[in-house]
Design a protein around this motif. Structure first.
Motif, PDB file in Angstrom:
ATOM      1  N   VAL A 110       9.258   3.657   8.202  1.00  0.00           N
ATOM      2  CA  VAL A 110       8.932   4.636   7.155  1.00  0.00           C
ATOM      3  C   VAL A 110       9.274   4.072   5.774  1.00  0.00           C
ATOM      4  CG1 VAL A 110       9.408   6.953   6.273  1.00  0.00           C
ATOM      5  CG2 VAL A 110       9.304   6.548   8.747  1.00  0.00           C
ATOM      6  N   PHE A 111      10.419   3.413   5.662  1.00  0.00           N
ATOM      7  CA  PHE A 111      10.846   2.836   4.394  1.00  0.00           C
ATOM      8  C   PHE A 111       9.848   1.790   3.909  1.00  0.00           C
ATOM      9  CE2 PHE A 111      13.107  -0.343   1.907  1.00  0.00           C
ATOM     10  CZ  PHE A 111      13.851   0.420   1.020  1.00  0.00           C
ATOM     11  N   VAL A 112       9.443   0.903   4.792  1.00  0.00           N
ATOM     12  CA  VAL A 112       8.539  -0.189   4.409  1.00  0.00           C
ATOM     13  C   VAL A 112       7.191   0.363   3.952  1.00  0.00           C
ATOM     14  CG1 VAL A 112       7.191  -2.109   5.326  1.00  0.00           C
ATOM     15  CG2 VAL A 112       9.636  -1.952   5.820  1.00  0.00           C
ATOM     16  N   VAL A 115       7.578   1.922   0.558  1.00  0.00           N
ATOM     17  CA  VAL A 115       7.684   0.909  -0.500  1.00  0.00           C
ATOM     18  C   VAL A 115       6.303   0.392  -0.890  1.00  0.00           C
ATOM     19  CG1 VAL A 115       8.431  -1.448  -1.006  1.00  0.00           C
ATOM     20  CG2 VAL A 115      10.039   0.162  -0.013  1.00  0.00           C
ATOM     21  N   TYR A 116       5.498   0.036   0.103  1.00  0.00           N
ATOM     22  CA  TYR A 116       4.180  -0.529  -0.187  1.00  0.00           C
ATOM     23  C   TYR A 116       3.293   0.471  -0.939  1.00  0.00           C
ATOM     24  CZ  TYR A 116       4.992  -4.660   2.741  1.00  0.00           C
ATOM     25  OH  TYR A 116       5.469  -5.833   3.264  1.00  0.00           O
ATOM     26  N   VAL A 117       3.284   1.722  -0.499  1.00  0.00           N
ATOM     27  CA  VAL A 117       2.417   2.719  -1.144  1.00  0.00           C
ATOM     28  C   VAL A 117       2.932   3.040  -2.546  1.00  0.00           C
ATOM     29  CG1 VAL A 117       1.477   5.049  -0.984  1.00  0.00           C
ATOM     30  CG2 VAL A 117       1.749   3.681   1.088  1.00  0.00           C
ATOM     31  N   SER A 118       4.238   3.185  -2.684  1.00  0.00           N
ATOM     32  CA  SER A 118       4.817   3.476  -3.997  1.00  0.00           C
ATOM     33  C   SER A 118       4.544   2.347  -4.980  1.00  0.00           C
ATOM     34  CB  SER A 118       6.328   3.701  -3.866  1.00  0.00           C
ATOM     35  OG  SER A 118       6.927   3.909  -5.131  1.00  0.00           O
ATOM     36  N   MET A 119       4.729   1.105  -4.537  1.00  0.00           N
ATOM     37  CA  MET A 119       4.473  -0.036  -5.419  1.00  0.00           C
ATOM     38  C   MET A 119       2.986  -0.191  -5.731  1.00  0.00           C
ATOM     39  SD  MET A 119       7.384  -1.212  -6.278  1.00  0.00           S
ATOM     40  CE  MET A 119       8.122   0.435  -6.091  1.00  0.00           C
ATOM     41  N   ALA A 120       2.123   0.244  -4.810  1.00  0.00           N
ATOM     42  CA  ALA A 120       0.689   0.208  -5.085  1.00  0.00           C
ATOM     43  C   ALA A 120       0.355   1.142  -6.248  1.00  0.00           C
ATOM     44  CB  ALA A 120      -0.107   0.596  -3.844  1.00  0.00           C
ATOM     45  N   GLY A 121       0.989   2.320  -6.269  1.00  0.00           N
ATOM     46  CA  GLY A 121       0.785   3.236  -7.389  1.00  0.00           C
ATOM     47  C   GLY A 121       1.208   2.624  -8.704  1.00  0.00           C
ATOM     48  N   VAL A 155      10.850  -6.972   0.528  1.00  0.00           N
ATOM     49  CA  VAL A 155      10.702  -6.150   1.730  1.00  0.00           C
ATOM     50  C   VAL A 155       9.834  -6.869   2.762  1.00  0.00           C
ATOM     51  CG1 VAL A 155       8.622  -4.802   1.135  1.00  0.00           C
ATOM     52  CG2 VAL A 155      10.421  -3.759   2.483  1.00  0.00           C
ATOM     53  N   THR A 156       8.860  -7.656   2.306  1.00  0.00           N
ATOM     54  CA  THR A 156       8.024  -8.421   3.238  1.00  0.00           C
ATOM     55  C   THR A 156       8.845  -9.492   3.951  1.00  0.00           C
ATOM     56  OG1 THR A 156       6.084  -8.054   1.831  1.00  0.00           O
ATOM     57  CG2 THR A 156       5.967  -9.855   3.438  1.00  0.00           C
TER      58      THR A 156
END
Length: 396
Positions: A110-112, A115-121, A155-156
């Motif tokens: 869930v965290f990962v 992170v990806y969706v939030s950083m995409a925004g 995170v990756t």
């Protein structure tokens, strides 16, 4: 009076980080509501108006409307999910400490994804906004872009370390990732604290001061957390040093020369330059002193792995000013920035980028040692296999 033990300090630090994250989560989730619907409640504005002044908040709000106008939905996604990450981070630290493996992995997924969706925004906002049009100016835009890349890459690498069976490296990358994420609540704390220390500054000027040291503060905190959680004296396959004294000495000499150049450059800009210089030098000096003392102490106590990790990060910290003075002219000419803005952007990203590089070197150090052990074990078993083959074939 009994002195606090290491476990007491760890517990106090964990509680402090958790309190900051829990307090900031609702602030992040509601921060951009007034931009979508004027008059909508925003906890952060309410708090800041009482801590500093309503005029301070009004001026800051006015300065953010235009940059956010064309990317409001992505920024709301980024902000709301950023608040969720503030809740997931302490939960992940707690499940790791309590060895709740299954829950830790579930929350980790869930965290990962978050992170990806939030950083995409955030990435959509940065892509649609020219550096000169960004909130708080081009230096702030460059820092945000660097944090975005650092967060996504850390995170990756954390995922790759976990999948590859390197839990110690996974821990380091995820702590670094969360350190990058903590720049958001720490910046809000500075919005409330710095106007009292430096009265009369606008939020844009406060941001210019804050980016001078936020990168070094959060990556230094991630390193401290990694070292506290890693109590190993040695690591299998790791011997010698990738940062021997001659290498460390050369890095430090280069760093001193770069720091002198940075100081001289900032002093050309009067009171503004002196303010930014001190905002950079004080946290840098504290980080350097702690790393140097701990590296020396670990050597005296016969803990070679701790000494090696401290030395690698100390070498990277020494080289951070060198990277900064190299990046400044690139920003100045490529983006058409003035000299002060380009210098500030270069200085602001130096410590964070070199700490990321140091974490990568630490990971390579450990993985290289483990690969050597595997090859040694295979080489040792090979003669036995060759000798046993003819015997097996000669049997009727």
């Amino acid at each position: 009076m009994r002195r606090p033990t290491n476990s007491t300090w760890r517990r106090a630090t964990m509680i402090a980080v958790t309190v900051v994250c829990l307090a900031y989560a609702p602030i992040a989730m509601t921060e951009l509501w007034p931009y979508a619907r004027p008059g909508a409640p925003a906890l952060g504005e309410w708090v800041m108006g009482r801590v500093v002044s309503p005029r301070y908040v009004t001026d800051a709000l006015a300065g953010r409307v235009a940059p956010y106008r064309h990317s409001l939905v992505p920024m709301i996604v980024h902000s709301v999910l950023g608040g969720a990450l503030m809740l997931l981070g302490p939960a992940q630290l707690l499940t790791a400490a309590r060895r709740r493996t299954r829950l830790h992995r579930t929350l980790g997924v869930v965290f990962v994804v978050t992170v990806y969706v939030s950083m995409a925004g955030a990435g959509v906002y940065l892509a649609r906004t020219a550096p000169k049009d960004a909130f708080s100016g081009p230096a702030f835009w460059i820092v945000l872009a660097t944090l975005l890349v650092g967060t996504v890459m850390s995170v990756t690498f954390g995922i790759l370390a976990a999948v590859g069976g390197h839990p110690d490296l996974h821990q380091r990358w995820m702590l670094l990732c969360y350190g990058f994420l903590l720049t958001a609540p720490l910046l809000r704390l500075e919005w409330g604290f710095l106007p009292r220390l430096l009265p009369g500054l606008t939020m844009e000027q406060i941001n210019q001061v804050a980016i001078m040291h936020l990168g070094s503060v959060v990556v230094f905190g991630a390193l401290i957390a990694s070292r506290v959680r890693d109590r190993r004296t040695t690591v299998e396959g790791v011997s010698g040093s990738w940062a021997p004294l001659p290498v460390l000495a050369v890095a430090q000499l280069a760093g001193v020369a770069a720091l002198l150049w940075i100081a001289r450059s900032y002093l050309d800009f009067g009171a503004t330059g002196r303010r930014l210089l001190w905002a950079y030098l004080l946290p840098y000096a504290v980080s350097y002193a702690v790393m140097a003392v701990n590296a020396r102490r670990a050597g005296r106590q016969g803990r070679p792995w701790a000494r090696e990790e401290w030395r690698l990060h100390l070498t990277a910290l020494s080289l951070a000013p060198v990277l900064s003075i190299g990046a400044a002219p690139v920003f100045q000419h490529a983006l058409g920035l003035d000299r002060l803005t380009a210098l500030s952007a270069g200085v602001a990203i130096g410590c964070g980028m070199l700490a990321f590089a140091a974490t990568a070197v630490v990971s390579l150090r450990v993985m290289y040692g483990r690969e050597l052990l595997k090859r040694t074990a295979l080489a040792a078993s090979a003669p036995t296999s060759r000798l046993s083959t003819p015997v097996a074939q000669s049997r009727p």
